[in-house]
Design a protein around this motif. Structure first.
Motif, PDB file in Angstrom:
ATOM      1  N   ASP A   1       0.839  -1.198   0.000  1.00 11.85           N
ATOM      2  CA  ASP A   1       0.000   0.000   0.000  1.00 11.85           C
ATOM      3  C   ASP A   1       0.881   1.257   0.000  1.00 11.85           C
ATOM      4  OD1 ASP A   1      -1.792   1.997   0.364  1.00 11.85           O
ATOM      5  OD2 ASP A   1      -2.443   1.377   2.366  1.00 11.85           O
ATOM      6  N   GLU A   2       1.045   1.834  -1.173  1.00 14.57           N
ATOM      7  CA  GLU A   2       1.948   2.989  -1.280  1.00 14.57           C
ATOM      8  C   GLU A   2       1.399   4.221  -0.577  1.00 14.57           C
ATOM      9  OE1 GLU A   2       3.199   3.556  -5.288  1.00 14.57           O
ATOM     10  OE2 GLU A   2       4.016   1.544  -5.463  1.00 14.57           O
ATOM     11  N   LYS A   3       0.108   4.175  -0.247  1.00 13.09           N
ATOM     12  CA  LYS A   3      -0.479   5.327   0.438  1.00 13.09           C
ATOM     13  C   LYS A   3      -0.034   5.418   1.896  1.00 13.09           C
ATOM     14  CE  LYS A   3      -4.605   5.747  -2.404  1.00 13.09           C
ATOM     15  NZ  LYS A   3      -6.015   5.416  -2.496  1.00 13.09           N
ATOM     16  N   ILE A   4       0.579   4.354   2.389  1.00 15.66           N
ATOM     17  CA  ILE A   4       1.060   4.379   3.787  1.00 15.66           C
ATOM     18  C   ILE A   4       1.907   5.625   4.018  1.00 15.66           C
ATOM     19  CG2 ILE A   4       2.747   3.288   5.338  1.00 15.66           C
ATOM     20  CD1 ILE A   4       0.437   1.564   5.469  1.00 15.66           C
ATOM     21  N   ARG A   5       2.790   5.889   3.073  1.00 16.43           N
ATOM     22  CA  ARG A   5       3.687   7.046   3.202  1.00 16.43           C
ATOM     23  C   ARG A   5       2.892   8.346   3.284  1.00 16.43           C
ATOM     24  NH1 ARG A   5       6.072   9.916  -1.311  1.00 16.43           N
ATOM     25  NH2 ARG A   5       7.641  11.354  -0.529  1.00 16.43           N
ATOM     26  N   MET A   6       1.775   8.385   2.553  1.00 17.72           N
ATOM     27  CA  MET A   6       0.959   9.605   2.531  1.00 17.72           C
ATOM     28  C   MET A   6       0.275   9.843   3.877  1.00 17.72           C
ATOM     29  SD  MET A   6       1.367  10.341  -0.685  1.00 17.72           S
ATOM     30  CE  MET A   6       0.128  11.376  -1.409  1.00 17.72           C
ATOM     31  N   GLY A   7       0.165   8.783   4.696  1.00 17.49           N
ATOM     32  CA  GLY A   7      -0.571   8.919   5.950  1.00 17.49           C
ATOM     33  C   GLY A   7       0.310   9.136   7.157  1.00 17.49           C
ATOM     34  N   TYR A   8       1.609   9.259   6.929  1.00 23.53           N
ATOM     35  CA  TYR A   8       2.517   9.445   8.067  1.00 23.53           C
ATOM     36  C   TYR A   8       2.678  10.934   8.347  1.00 23.53           C
ATOM     37  CZ  TYR A   8       6.865   9.636  10.674  1.00 23.53           C
ATOM     38  OH  TYR A   8       7.814   9.900  11.622  1.00 23.53           O
ATOM     39  N   PHE A   9       2.471  11.329   9.583  1.00 22.03           N
ATOM     40  CA  PHE A   9       2.547  12.760   9.893  1.00 22.03           C
ATOM     41  C   PHE A   9       3.234  13.010  11.236  1.00 22.03           C
ATOM     42  CE2 PHE A   9      -1.179  11.266  12.119  1.00 22.03           C
ATOM     43  CZ  PHE A   9      -1.128  11.940  13.328  1.00 22.03           C
ATOM     44  N   GLU A  10       3.752  14.223  11.373  1.00 22.77           N
ATOM     45  CA  GLU A  10       4.237  14.724  12.659  1.00 22.77           C
ATOM     46  C   GLU A  10       3.490  16.019  12.937  1.00 22.77           C
ATOM     47  OE1 GLU A  10       8.539  14.752  13.527  1.00 22.77           O
ATOM     48  OE2 GLU A  10       8.735  13.758  11.586  1.00 22.77           O
ATOM     49  N   LEU A  11       3.024  16.175  14.143  1.00 19.86           N
ATOM     50  CA  LEU A  11       2.204  17.330  14.476  1.00 19.86           C
ATOM     51  C   LEU A  11       2.611  17.862  15.840  1.00 19.86           C
ATOM     52  CD1 LEU A  11      -0.336  19.136  14.074  1.00 19.86           C
ATOM     53  CD2 LEU A  11      -1.706  17.243  14.933  1.00 19.86           C
ATOM     54  N   GLU A  12       2.778  19.173  15.927  1.00 21.51           N
ATOM     55  CA  GLU A  12       3.145  19.784  17.206  1.00 21.51           C
ATOM     56  C   GLU A  12       2.197  20.936  17.495  1.00 21.51           C
ATOM     57  OE1 GLU A  12       7.333  20.634  17.692  1.00 21.51           O
ATOM     58  OE2 GLU A  12       6.865  22.142  19.215  1.00 21.51           O
ATOM     59  N   GLY A  13       1.780  21.051  18.723  1.00 16.08           N
ATOM     60  CA  GLY A  13       0.900  22.150  19.130  1.00 16.08           C
ATOM     61  C   GLY A  13       0.364  21.897  20.520  1.00 16.08           C
ATOM     62  N   ILE A  14      -0.444  22.804  20.996  1.00 19.95           N
ATOM     63  CA  ILE A  14      -1.013  22.637  22.340  1.00 19.95           C
ATOM     64  C   ILE A  14      -2.163  21.639  22.274  1.00 19.95           C
ATOM     65  CG2 ILE A  14      -2.366  23.776  24.140  1.00 19.95           C
ATOM     66  CD1 ILE A  14      -0.682  26.231  23.757  1.00 19.95           C
ATOM     67  N   LEU A  15      -2.119  20.650  23.156  1.00 20.07           N
ATOM     68  CA  LEU A  15      -3.233  19.707  23.230  1.00 20.07           C
ATOM     69  C   LEU A  15      -4.351  20.395  24.011  1.00 20.07           C
ATOM     70  CD1 LEU A  15      -4.256  16.825  22.619  1.00 20.07           C
ATOM     71  CD2 LEU A  15      -3.430  16.171  24.868  1.00 20.07           C
ATOM     72  N   VAL A  16      -5.343  20.831  23.275  1.00 21.92           N
ATOM     73  CA  VAL A  16      -6.451  21.568  23.900  1.00 21.92           C
ATOM     74  C   VAL A  16      -7.403  20.607  24.593  1.00 21.92           C
ATOM     75  CG1 VAL A  16      -8.379  23.142  23.457  1.00 21.92           C
ATOM     76  CG2 VAL A  16      -6.258  23.361  22.139  1.00 21.92           C
ATOM     77  N   SER A  17      -7.725  19.514  23.927  1.00 26.61           N
ATOM     78  CA  SER A  17      -8.607  18.522  24.542  1.00 26.61           C
ATOM     79  C   SER A  17      -8.364  17.166  23.897  1.00 26.61           C
ATOM     80  CB  SER A  17     -10.074  18.928  24.373  1.00 26.61           C
ATOM     81  OG  SER A  17     -10.402  18.983  23.003  1.00 26.61           O
ATOM     82  N   ALA A  18      -8.742  16.133  24.603  1.00 18.99           N
ATOM     83  CA  ALA A  18      -8.607  14.767  24.080  1.00 18.99           C
ATOM     84  C   ALA A  18      -9.661  13.925  24.777  1.00 18.99           C
ATOM     85  CB  ALA A  18      -7.205  14.229  24.351  1.00 18.99           C
ATOM     86  N   GLU A  19     -10.767  13.766  24.130  1.00 13.05           N
ATOM     87  CA  GLU A  19     -11.882  13.022  24.720  1.00 13.05           C
ATOM     88  C   GLU A  19     -12.464  12.069  23.694  1.00 13.05           C
ATOM     89  OE1 GLU A  19     -13.482  12.753  27.639  1.00 13.05           O
ATOM     90  OE2 GLU A  19     -12.008  14.017  28.642  1.00 13.05           O
TER      91      GLU A  19
END
Lengths: 529, 187
Positions: A266-284
């Motif tokens: 599945d070559e789309k695997i690469r398209m779905g890899y991400f790194e994200l940084e920011g304030i975690l406002v909520s997680a529910e």
């Protein structure tokens, strides 16, 4: 109602935000004088937020998973052994494959075992090569244990690559079909892991990770010497091994990823890899808000970090689910977010971009980069749309991906570093390496400092030489502030095995508490002094 | 809340007893912070807390087949293991638990200045006043107000009724107020 119960009830209500001290006093006017100072005292405690560092949590989690994984071969039959019932079950399942295998087996028996033996060193295009492949197929059919079958698929993938290296050394043409076989074998191995019993999964992923890394290095070696005509096929296979390595690393941390039946094809695997940084406002409930960017269907087996802090997360989008594989808590309170991944295109009106599989609302006037480019966006999310402060993009280099691991050791004398990937330590020679570190001059001290703190490092351009893995490029992220010795004191490598057979086990709750004032009816004592 | 919260804790525990490492890892995610926090306030340094927390989960995994869901929650069982490990730790340091307990918060602050902000009450006076409480009262105050436990959890862990815990809480707060009013908070 007793005064103790009234106090407890009032504290609960105040802590839950359902009442104030004054509300409680009004509710129980007869106890006002007694209650007020106690309530003020109780509600004056500032609840501390002591939490272990995410790095420690992750490291201990990994350590636990290693301890919980059964030792290789423990409780298993030797490869090749099987019982009659398993064989019967296999026969029911296999039908055509078994018939074909038995036919080949008969041919081999008739031709004689020496032929099979002689075929072991054969290479593609040799006369005996089909015999070698036939014998391998039979071995696969009769390897009924899933664990052994996984390892056999990985062995066969490496065997195809070793054959190609030999062909290359002999100046022979390389076969594209061998490269396809590598991809097929590692995908088959991954499918076996997906179906494996939970207790086997981690050790199999670990082996898979090491195998795909070695394969990538061997393919890099082949790429150095191969003619242009086969470069595309080689790079596609490198891409498959890279995807396999990525999947194994992520699933090692978050085994739920295997529920999505990932495939190296599945070559789309690469398209779905991400790194994200920011304030975690909520997680529910699987919905995380990071700096205004809302992620849905989030699966994090690492847990959820405390909200209100900056976090640096890595993950993989598979279908409509987001699997988190790493969470680091970062310093800072600014509300800017940073997201990095492959640009996967935009909505028809251009107002939604897909970066690393994550959807981001965009202003209308921003020109998108070419699809497939690596993209890093920095900005502030306002009303679901990012106000971009910086955008960097570079052409994606299919087949030349970086692999990330934890830098655990640096050896100046030998010019080697050791990185840990999915529980395995891999030695990499950096004799001829180019180090990229955000434009800063990188020293051995920086590398050693990163190793001390067991920081992530990316290695790229892997190739094999003299049975050693070499890397062409190291990507390191130097955080000068964190390089200060006093800045971090909670990094533990957890190497030392505690004597877990201590005399207190979980089921002997036998503390001898001082019970002298346990009984509520006894006299109150004031013996503090 | 974690993404696997759809699976009940009871189900995770049942799977873990069958030596299902994935289920145990999920239980680790649920209880790690709580165990760590409990240990943290009872040992001198963060490093000690990390070592003991690790030991707790390894011991729990090794003893998981002995755990039976017979009234004691899995969390209380982990805390019981933690308490044993803390006791062992202090024995190894050749200190009595009561002396160790009294000194723990002070040691945290001396050893790790950054812990001050995490552990501090409203002010230094309050911290010293808590240290002056008798052990079981201090324990209830720590569990209730520092570690955020419910009365039921404290009751399970200390093997006392919830009513007793509320009474101890009342007395502890009364004592605390008297200590603060007397100003007897030196040392």
């Amino acid at each position: 109602m007793k005064k103790e119960d009234i106090l407890a009830s009032c504290i609960d209500e105040i802590k839950a935000g359902k009442a104030t001290v004054e509300d409680c006093l009004a509710k129980y006017p007869g106890f006002g004088d007694e209650l007020r100072p106690l309530l003020e005292l109780a509600t004056g405690f500032k609840e501390p937020t002591v939490t272990p560092s995410l790095e420690y949590k992750q490291s201990l989690r990994n350590r636990l998973l290693e301890i919980m994984a059964p030792p290789v071969n423990a409780g298993r039959k030797r490869p090749g052994m099987f019982d009659f019932h398993e064989l019967l079950a296999a026969v029911k399942k296999l039908n055509f494959a078994l018939t074909a295998a038995i036919t080949i087996l008969l041919v081999i028996v008739i031709a004689g075992g020496t032929t099979v033996y002689a075929s072991r060193r054969s290479l593609p295009d040799d006369a005996l090569y089909p015999v070698k492949i036939g014998a391998e197929n039979i071995q696969l059919v009769f390897t009924l244990n899933r664990d052994a079958r996984t390892r056999l698929h990985l062995t066969l993938a490496q065997r195809r690559l070793d054959e190609m290296v030999t062909q290359s050394d002999l100046g022979r043409d390389l076969n594209v079909s061998s490269l396809k076989a590598v991809t097929t074998e590692i995908d088959a191995a991954l499918k076996e892991i997906v179906e494996a019993p939970p207790q086997d999964i981690l050790s199999l992923l670990s082996q898979f990770s090491t195998s795909t890394l070695n394969q990538q290095a061997t393919l890099g070696q082949l790429l150095e010497a191969a003619p242009e005509a086969i470069h595309l096929a080689l790079e596609q296979t490198i891409g498959a091994t890279w995807r396999g390595n990525l999947i194994s690393q992520m699933a090692y941390v978050n085994p739920d990823l295997l529920e999505s039946s990932p495939s190296v094809l599945d070559e789309k695997i690469r398209m779905g890899y991400f790194e994200l940084e920011g304030i975690l406002v909520s997680a529910e409930g699987g919905v995380w808000n990071i700096g205004g960017l809302v992620l849905e269907n989030v699966n994090s087996s690492i847990g959820v970090p405390p909200t209100g802090h900056r976090v640096d997360i890595e993950g993989l989008v598979q279908g409509d689910r987001i699997f988190i594989s790493k969470i680091d808590r970062e310093d800072g309170t600014d509300n800017e977010i940073s997201i990095e991944g492959v640009f996967g295109g935009s909505s028809p009106d251009g107002t939604i971009w897909y970066v690393g599989g994550i959807s981001i609302g965009m202003p209308e006037d921003v020109v998108p980069p070419p699809e497939g480019n690596q993209l890093e966006l920095l900005g502030v999310i306002q009303d679901g749309i990012i106000a971009i402060t910086r955008m960097e993009t570079e052409a994606g280099e299919e087949g030349k991906f970086a692999i990330r691991g934890i830098l655990v050791a640096v050896n100046r004398a030998e010019n080697t570093i050791t990185i840990s990937i999915a529980g395995n330590e891999i030695l990499i020679n950096i004799d001829e390496v180019l180090i990229k570190g955000d434009g800063e001059v990188v020293t051995w001290f920086d590398l050693e400092s990163l190793a001390e703190k067991q920081k992530d490092i990316q290695v790229d351009g892997l190739y094999m030489k003299d049975d050693l893995i070499f890397a062409k490029v190291l990507y390191i992220d130097i955080d000068r502030e964190q390089s200060e010795p006093e800045a971090e004191d909670n990094e533990r490598n957890g190497d030392d095995e505690p004597d877990g057979d201590g005399e207190h086990n979980g089921d002997d709750e036998d503390e001898d508490e001082d019970d002298e004032d346990d009984e509520p009816d006894g006299d109150d004592e004031h013996d503090d002094d | 809340m974690t993404a696997y919260s759809h699976e009940s804790e009871e189900s995770l525990v049942k799977r873990a007893i069958q030596k299902d490492s994935t289920a145990f890892a999920h239980l680790y995610d649920i209880y790690m912070d709580k165990v760590y926090r409990h240990v943290y306030y009872r040992v001198p340094t963060r490093a000690d807390a990390e070592d003991i927390t690790q030991e707790v989960f390894i011991k729990a995994w090794r003893a998981i087949t002995k755990y039976r869901q017979t009234g004691t929650s899995f969390g209380a069982w982990l805390i019981a293991i933690a308490r044993n490990s803390i006791t062992d730790f202090h024995k190894a340091r050749k200190k009595t638990i009561s002396l160790g307990d009294t000194e723990i918060i002070s040691q945290h602050i001396e050893a790790e200045p950054q812990a001050m902000t995490e552990i501090s009450l409203d002010n230094e006076k309050m911290r010293k006043a808590v240290l002056k409480l008798k052990e079981n009262k201090r324990e209830v105050i720590l569990l209730r107000f520092f570690e955020g436990w419910s009365y039921r959890e404290i009751s399970e862990s200390l093997h006392k009724s919830e009513g007793s815990i509320r009474i101890i809480q009342y007395r502890a707060l009364t004592d605390l107020r008297q200590i603060l009013r007397r100003g007897d908070i030196t040392g």
